[in-house]
Design a protein around this motif. Structure first.
Motif, PDB file in Angstrom:
ATOM      1  N   ASP A  99     -76.545 -16.812  14.104  1.00 39.09           N
ATOM      2  CA  ASP A  99     -75.917 -18.056  14.554  1.00 39.09           C
ATOM      3  C   ASP A  99     -75.650 -19.047  13.427  1.00 39.09           C
ATOM      4  N   GLN A 100     -75.547 -18.556  12.210  1.00 33.86           N
ATOM      5  CA  GLN A 100     -75.311 -19.449  11.079  1.00 33.86           C
ATOM      6  C   GLN A 100     -73.828 -19.741  10.920  1.00 33.86           C
ATOM      7  N   PRO A 101     -73.457 -21.017  10.677  1.00 39.23           N
ATOM      8  CA  PRO A 101     -72.044 -21.349  10.429  1.00 39.23           C
ATOM      9  C   PRO A 101     -71.521 -20.558   9.229  1.00 39.23           C
ATOM     10  N   PRO A 102     -70.280 -20.119   9.237  1.00 34.75           N
ATOM     11  CA  PRO A 102     -69.239 -20.412  10.236  1.00 34.75           C
ATOM     12  C   PRO A 102     -69.212 -19.420  11.399  1.00 34.75           C
ATOM     13  N   ASN A 103     -70.283 -18.647  11.545  1.00 36.25           N
ATOM     14  CA  ASN A 103     -70.320 -17.645  12.609  1.00 36.25           C
ATOM     15  C   ASN A 103     -71.281 -18.042  13.724  1.00 36.25           C
ATOM     16  N   ASP A 104     -71.287 -19.312  14.038  1.00 40.32           N
ATOM     17  CA  ASP A 104     -72.094 -19.838  15.132  1.00 40.32           C
ATOM     18  C   ASP A 104     -71.296 -19.747  16.425  1.00 40.32           C
ATOM     19  N   PRO A 105     -71.951 -19.875  17.585  1.00 35.35           N
ATOM     20  CA  PRO A 105     -71.253 -19.685  18.868  1.00 35.35           C
ATOM     21  C   PRO A 105     -70.054 -20.607  19.072  1.00 35.35           C
ATOM     22  N   ARG A 106     -70.209 -21.886  18.775  1.00 39.08           N
ATOM     23  CA  ARG A 106     -69.104 -22.806  19.046  1.00 39.08           C
ATOM     24  C   ARG A 106     -67.872 -22.442  18.221  1.00 39.08           C
ATOM     25  N   THR A 107     -68.084 -22.099  16.958  1.00 37.85           N
ATOM     26  CA  THR A 107     -66.949 -21.773  16.088  1.00 37.85           C
ATOM     27  C   THR A 107     -66.258 -20.498  16.538  1.00 37.85           C
ATOM     28  N   LEU A 108     -67.041 -19.439  16.766  1.00 38.58           N
ATOM     29  CA  LEU A 108     -66.427 -18.155  17.110  1.00 38.58           C
ATOM     30  C   LEU A 108     -65.812 -18.183  18.505  1.00 38.58           C
ATOM     31  N   TYR A 109     -66.460 -18.809  19.449  1.00 42.29           N
ATOM     32  CA  TYR A 109     -65.867 -18.910  20.786  1.00 42.29           C
ATOM     33  C   TYR A 109     -64.606 -19.767  20.763  1.00 42.29           C
ATOM     34  N   GLY A 110     -64.583 -20.756  19.882  1.00 46.82           N
ATOM     35  CA  GLY A 110     -63.376 -21.541  19.734  1.00 46.82           C
ATOM     36  C   GLY A 110     -62.209 -20.686  19.267  1.00 46.82           C
ATOM     37  N   GLN A 111     -62.479 -19.804  18.313  1.00 51.97           N
ATOM     38  CA  GLN A 111     -61.434 -18.912  17.819  1.00 51.97           C
ATOM     39  C   GLN A 111     -60.984 -17.934  18.906  1.00 51.97           C
ATOM     40  N   ILE A 112     -61.931 -17.421  19.634  1.00 52.08           N
ATOM     41  CA  ILE A 112     -61.596 -16.500  20.721  1.00 52.08           C
ATOM     42  C   ILE A 112     -60.766 -17.219  21.777  1.00 52.08           C
ATOM     43  N   SER A 113     -61.136 -18.444  22.061  1.00 53.95           N
ATOM     44  CA  SER A 113     -60.432 -19.217  23.075  1.00 53.95           C
ATOM     45  C   SER A 113     -58.975 -19.445  22.682  1.00 53.95           C
ATOM     46  N   GLN A 114     -58.778 -19.750  21.431  1.00 48.68           N
ATOM     47  CA  GLN A 114     -57.413 -19.921  20.964  1.00 48.68           C
ATOM     48  C   GLN A 114     -56.624 -18.638  21.150  1.00 48.68           C
ATOM     49  N   ALA A 115     -57.260 -17.523  20.905  1.00 50.31           N
ATOM     50  CA  ALA A 115     -56.593 -16.238  21.082  1.00 50.31           C
ATOM     51  C   ALA A 115     -56.240 -16.012  22.547  1.00 50.31           C
ATOM     52  N   VAL A 116     -57.168 -16.322  23.428  1.00 46.78           N
ATOM     53  CA  VAL A 116     -56.917 -16.132  24.859  1.00 46.78           C
ATOM     54  C   VAL A 116     -55.819 -17.071  25.338  1.00 46.78           C
ATOM     55  N   ALA A 117     -55.829 -18.289  24.822  1.00 45.23           N
ATOM     56  CA  ALA A 117     -54.800 -19.249  25.212  1.00 45.23           C
ATOM     57  C   ALA A 117     -53.415 -18.779  24.807  1.00 45.23           C
ATOM     58  N   ALA A 118     -53.359 -18.015  23.737  1.00 48.41           N
ATOM     59  CA  ALA A 118     -52.070 -17.527  23.246  1.00 48.41           C
ATOM     60  C   ALA A 118     -51.685 -16.174  23.835  1.00 48.41           C
ATOM     61  N   ALA A 119     -52.554 -15.594  24.633  1.00 48.56           N
ATOM     62  CA  ALA A 119     -52.282 -14.276  25.202  1.00 48.56           C
ATOM     63  C   ALA A 119     -51.172 -14.352  26.241  1.00 48.56           C
ATOM     64  N   PRO A 120     -50.473 -13.252  26.478  1.00 52.41           N
ATOM     65  CA  PRO A 120     -49.360 -13.262  27.440  1.00 52.41           C
ATOM     66  C   PRO A 120     -49.788 -13.260  28.901  1.00 52.41           C
ATOM     67  N   ARG A 121     -51.086 -13.242  29.159  1.00 48.46           N
ATOM     68  CA  ARG A 121     -51.569 -13.202  30.534  1.00 48.46           C
ATOM     69  C   ARG A 121     -52.747 -14.157  30.673  1.00 48.46           C
ATOM     70  N   ALA A 122     -52.740 -15.012  31.703  1.00 48.45           N
ATOM     71  CA  ALA A 122     -53.869 -15.912  31.929  1.00 48.45           C
ATOM     72  C   ALA A 122     -55.071 -15.106  32.400  1.00 48.45           C
ATOM     73  N   MET A 123     -56.221 -15.353  31.793  1.00 50.55           N
ATOM     74  CA  MET A 123     -57.427 -14.603  32.127  1.00 50.55           C
ATOM     75  C   MET A 123     -58.621 -15.538  32.262  1.00 50.55           C
ATOM     76  N   ILE A 124     -59.574 -15.148  33.102  1.00 51.58           N
ATOM     77  CA  ILE A 124     -60.847 -15.866  33.202  1.00 51.58           C
ATOM     78  C   ILE A 124     -61.648 -15.581  31.937  1.00 51.58           C
ATOM     79  N   LEU A 125     -62.270 -16.612  31.396  1.00 51.94           N
ATOM     80  CA  LEU A 125     -63.080 -16.472  30.197  1.00 51.94           C
ATOM     81  C   LEU A 125     -64.542 -16.760  30.524  1.00 51.94           C
ATOM     82  N   ASN A 126     -65.396 -15.809  30.269  1.00 50.62           N
ATOM     83  CA  ASN A 126     -66.830 -15.978  30.519  1.00 50.62           C
ATOM     84  C   ASN A 126     -67.578 -15.956  29.202  1.00 50.62           C
ATOM     85  N   VAL A 127     -68.200 -17.074  28.848  1.00 50.49           N
ATOM     86  CA  VAL A 127     -68.997 -17.169  27.630  1.00 50.49           C
ATOM     87  C   VAL A 127     -70.390 -16.631  27.917  1.00 50.49           C
TER      88      VAL A 127
END
Length: 506
Positions: free
Chosen positions: A180-208
């Motif tokens: 969980d050390q920065p820059p690979n801590d949960p908030r940072t990595l989930y933020g990156q994943i979220s951006q990816a999901v937001a840009a995906a061609p299909r709306a999906m439920i996201l479960n952290v």
């Protein structure tokens, strides 16, 4: 209920994960999120907590297309799908994590002969939805299975192209790999994943699914701020749901003590964690956002009473209702329990409020309340003691308005009763009596003197009273056709629909 930050290693559930690593059946819940700064983030608009089934506890990490179709068929034939359990969610084990020369995840054609697109198309044709799993690290738990680090956008786009409706992103491998050390801590990595999901061609439920509790990885990591205990403080703005504690068990084994532990943590710290939950639009968030205490587990180690209590309390805290048990092996009693529409309605209530603990005693008596749309309250009388107890609260204590009487619906027995304000039940140990309580405002008898019959009827209807016997008599100095006597008198409080007798001048 406030619990001091404990730097402890919860080894029971983690031990289950370790065993899963060895057997190859492992893993954790998933996580996905969208960063607060991503104003254009698009997530599926979950107006109420989502419902479905997941492979992890009942099937484990070894399954294939035939397994998934068999379970899906059972969800349909048992009526569970019709009751709302419609997301069929693949957890750890659906792929090895191997990639082709272009970096795309490889799907074993012997396990998935129709491919992932074929599977989701089949599920959709049955009226079901499809969920999938990955880890925020380069692999899953213990270096095994799927991890999407370095391929977030590529993998999310692939999931969307395959037709998946939900993604669970674990932090098991990521936490073990980077502590969980920065820059690979949960908030940072989930933020990156979220951006990816937001840009995906299909709306999906996201479960952290950052299930780690403080110190659980190695005795020191993660910190409280990077653990599941604090996810509620940041995850609502990035995902539809987030884990609030570690696992309640492992494959084939869920214990009630772990369920109770997660229930407590899902409500701590009060009221901040309750306020993190809500439907689309609440707190300015465009999708429903829910605390996730883990999956439902009847038939996996709990008694039927304990399993019913878990279901009751998960409904009280507005948790996503994901069945972890294999429905093909559940008893008819468990299936009937899971299909209780009155309990499901409490969980799925459109107000989207998460319930909380109102009171508790040293003998294990607990009273919980959950506000419902329309002004009703769900009230749970929960016996966490060693013997049966009479548990009592009041309408005032659970936040109901003052009324002449209250209607109580026991959602498990479907029996109704009335009360002048006392809410009480004799409760067996480990059991929860669950009521839907509504205030009956009754009628305050309006002043009818001097009104015509038509005007009197209208006044009584507005006051929710009824017109009783109408008599006529001659009276001096009174206008003809007007009310000269009423019983009971104006200002009297009666139950709703109470009849008021009047006398009209002839």
């Amino acid at each position: 209920m406030d619990r001091a930050i404990e730097v402890v290693v919860r080894r029971l559930a983690l031990g289950g994960r370790s065993a899963a690593f060895v057997s190859g059946l492992a893993t954790v819940l998933v996580v996905l999120a969208i960063p607060v700064s991503s104003a254009r983030a698009t997530l599926a608009p979950t107006l109420v907590p989502y419902m479905g089934w997941n492979t992890y506890y009942g099937v484990g990490g070894v399954f294939d297309e035939a397994t998934i179709k068999s379970v899906a068929g059972s969800l349909i034939s048992s009526g569970l799908a019709q009751a709302g359990y419609r997301i069929v969610w693949l957890d750890f084990g659906w792929a090895t994590g191997a990639r082709d020369g272009n970096g795309n995840l490889i799907v074993d054609p012997t396990r998935w002969p129709d491919g992932m697109s074929g599977l989701t198309s089949w599920l959709h044709a049955q009226g079901l939805y499809a969920g999938i799993y990955t880890d925020a690290g380069t692999s899953g738990c213990g270096g095994q299975g799927v991890g999407s680090y370095g391929h977030y956008q590529q993998d999310v786009n692939q999931f969307a192209a395959w037709g998946f409706d939900a993604v669970k992103v674990d932090f098991c491998g990521a936490g073990q790999q980077w502590l969980d050390q920065p820059p690979n801590d949960p908030r940072t990595l989930y933020g990156q994943i979220s951006q990816a999901v937001a840009a995906a061609p299909r709306a999906m439920i996201l479960n952290v699914c950052n299930f780690w509790t403080p110190g659980q990885i190695n005795g020191t990591a993660p910190s409280y701020a990077d653990s599941s205990w604090d996810a509620f403080s940041w995850a609502p703005a990035v995902a539809q749901s987030w884990r609030t504690d570690t696992d309640i068990g492992y494959k084939g084994n869920i214990q009630f003590q772990w369920v109770l532990r997660n229930l407590d943590q899902d409500s701590t710290p009060y009221p901040n964690i309750q306020n993190a939950a809500g439907p689309s639009g609440s707190s300015g968030i465009g999708w429903g956002h829910w605390n996730d205490p883990d999956y439902l587990g009847p038939g996996l180690g709990m008694t039927s009473t304990q399993a019913q209590s878990q279901f009751s309390m998960w409904a009280m805290v507005a948790a996503p209702l994901i069945l972890g048990s294999d429905p093909r092996s559940l008893s008819s009693t468990s299936i009937t329990m899971l299909k209780n529409s009155r309990v499901i309605a409490i969980d799925q209530d459109s107000l989207g409020a998460q319930g909380w603990l109102v009171s508790q005693t040293s003998t294990g008596q607990q009273v919980w309340v959950k506000p419902l749309a329309g002004g009703a309250r769900a009230v749970a009388l929960f016996d966490r003691g060693s013997g049966p107890q009479q548990i009592t609260t009041s309408a005032n204590a659970v936040g109901l308005p003052r009324a002449g009487r209250y209607g109580l619906l026991n959602v498990w027995t479907n029996r109704t009763s009335t009360s002048r304000g006392t809410i009480s039940a004799y409760v067996q140990p480990d059991a929860a009596v669950l009521y839907r309580v509504t205030a009956d405002p009754g009628c305050t008898v309006p002043r009818l003197l001097g009104k015509t019959l038509q005007a009197a009827r209208a006044s009584l209807k507005t006051a929710q009273c009824s017109l009783g016997r109408v008599t006529r008599r001659r009276a001096r100095h009174a206008r003809r056709g007007r009310v000269i006597v009423q019983s009971p008198p104006a200002g009297s409080h009666r139950r709703r629909g109470a009849k008021v007798k009047i006398v009209l001048t002839d």
